[in-house]
Design a protein around this motif. Sequence first.
Motif, PDB file in Angstrom:
ATOM      1  N   ARG A 118       2.230  -3.803  -4.942  1.00 17.17           N
ATOM      2  CA  ARG A 118       1.215  -3.799  -4.928  1.00 17.17           C
ATOM      3  C   ARG A 118       0.583  -5.304  -4.522  1.00 17.17           C
ATOM      4  NH1 ARG A 118      -2.446  -0.314  -7.331  1.00 17.17           N
ATOM      5  NH2 ARG A 118      -1.894   1.678  -8.501  1.00 17.17           N
ATOM      6  N   PRO A 158      -2.015  -5.846   0.342  1.00 16.22           N
ATOM      7  CA  PRO A 158      -3.653  -5.245  -0.488  1.00 16.22           C
ATOM      8  C   PRO A 158      -3.368  -3.576   0.549  1.00 16.22           C
ATOM      9  CG  PRO A 158      -4.346  -7.284   1.013  1.00 16.22           C
ATOM     10  CD  PRO A 158      -3.075  -7.142   0.755  1.00 16.22           C
ATOM     11  N   ARG A 213      -1.790  -1.497  -1.367  1.00 16.79           N
ATOM     12  CA  ARG A 213      -2.000  -1.323  -3.010  1.00 16.79           C
ATOM     13  C   ARG A 213      -3.610  -0.133  -3.265  1.00 16.79           C
ATOM     14  NH1 ARG A 213      -3.407  -6.302  -4.183  1.00 16.79           N
ATOM     15  NH2 ARG A 213      -5.285  -6.358  -2.873  1.00 16.79           N
ATOM     16  N   ASP A 214      -4.086  -0.468  -1.963  1.00 17.53           N
ATOM     17  CA  ASP A 214      -5.398   0.333  -1.482  1.00 17.53           C
ATOM     18  C   ASP A 214      -4.625   1.920  -1.866  1.00 17.53           C
ATOM     19  OD1 ASP A 214      -7.450  -1.468  -1.159  1.00 17.53           O
ATOM     20  OD2 ASP A 214      -7.534  -1.681   0.265  1.00 17.53           O
ATOM     21  N   ARG A 215      -3.900   2.049  -1.017  1.00  9.40           N
ATOM     22  CA  ARG A 215      -3.074   3.163  -1.019  1.00  9.40           C
ATOM     23  C   ARG A 215      -2.115   4.075  -2.157  1.00  9.40           C
ATOM     24  NH1 ARG A 215      -1.327   5.938   4.186  1.00  9.40           N
ATOM     25  NH2 ARG A 215      -3.974   4.899   3.858  1.00  9.40           N
ATOM     26  N   ASP A 249      -3.710   3.128  -5.142  1.00  9.95           N
ATOM     27  CA  ASP A 249      -5.060   3.482  -5.933  1.00  9.95           C
ATOM     28  C   ASP A 249      -5.447   5.030  -4.989  1.00  9.95           C
ATOM     29  OD1 ASP A 249      -4.170   1.663  -7.457  1.00  9.95           O
ATOM     30  OD2 ASP A 249      -6.307   0.054  -6.289  1.00  9.95           O
ATOM     31  N   GLU A 250      -5.661   5.564  -4.023  1.00  7.63           N
ATOM     32  CA  GLU A 250      -5.857   6.467  -3.458  1.00  7.63           C
ATOM     33  C   GLU A 250      -5.261   7.897  -4.036  1.00  7.63           C
ATOM     34  OE1 GLU A 250      -6.891   7.152   1.041  1.00  7.63           O
ATOM     35  OE2 GLU A 250      -5.786   4.812   1.171  1.00  7.63           O
TER      36      GLU A 250
END
Length: 304
Positions: A24, A27, A30-32, A34-35
């Motif tokens: 996390r 970036p 974290r984006d993955r 969230d995806e």
Amino acid sequence: MTVMLGYLFPGQGTVRVGMGAWLRRRPAARDRLDEVDALLSRPISPLCARGPLDRLVATEHAQVAVTACNLAALAVLAEEGFEPCVVAGHSVGELSALHAAGVLDLADTVRLVEARSRLMAEVGVTGGMHAVMGLPVQEVEELAAEAGTGDEPLVVGLENAPGHVVVSGALPALGRLAAIATGARKIVPLQVGNAFHSPLMAAAVPGWARAVRAAPMRPPRVPVVPNVTGEPTTDLDTIKEALVAQLTGRVLWTGTVTAVDQIAPSVEVGDSKVLAGLSRRAGARCLTMADPATLRRLSRERAA
């Protein structure tokens, strides 16, 4: 210079409360994450972060949790400019490996892991798994055959490393094996929800085969080493057949890491150190992304 790397993706036996916390902080990871949460019927990140453990280790959650972390770690490697030259994944980790090889896109990877976990959970608790330490696989096979019966089967489910064999099957048969395996250094019950990689998972196979056939797949960009063969392949039909067979078939992990190591040293892609340890026991080279020094080391090697 180009760094030749095999990617190894861990399976559900590596879940724990707090998994993915270091990812996390990156970036790309974290984006993955969230995806993946957005693609799931229910986000997995809160359960990874806070548990409780009994819910996290349940089959329907554990497989999704480890896959989310695998995909996040893969995103970090991609952000750093690394690409695999061969891939493999331990049990459910094979789906992460297929995504890394370009066989599955992100959405289909998530859909398949959610389907796999649901189908396997729906079988109900039919048995369990024990790790048998300190015995060669041939001896464990003989003990499993002696302890099992037609109604209470027991088989070798995973060849994890030399002297590290996992048996899978009916609970009474597991008890009988524990009584007769007097030469084992240690027998450890595993915190898993069922007798995976055994005939007791047969009820999940038809639904899983349909899910695999329905998923759009492309030929891999790099060789894939399926669990049930331990041999590198780029043949898509072989990969699909192996993915289905894996549900009840044996994970030939010692052969898998040996095959990968013959092509390139590897890195464990996820939030786990388990595969790196198993690889070392098999005499194979493997770093782990759970070690903060790994990315720095790989970057130095690339710059050399």
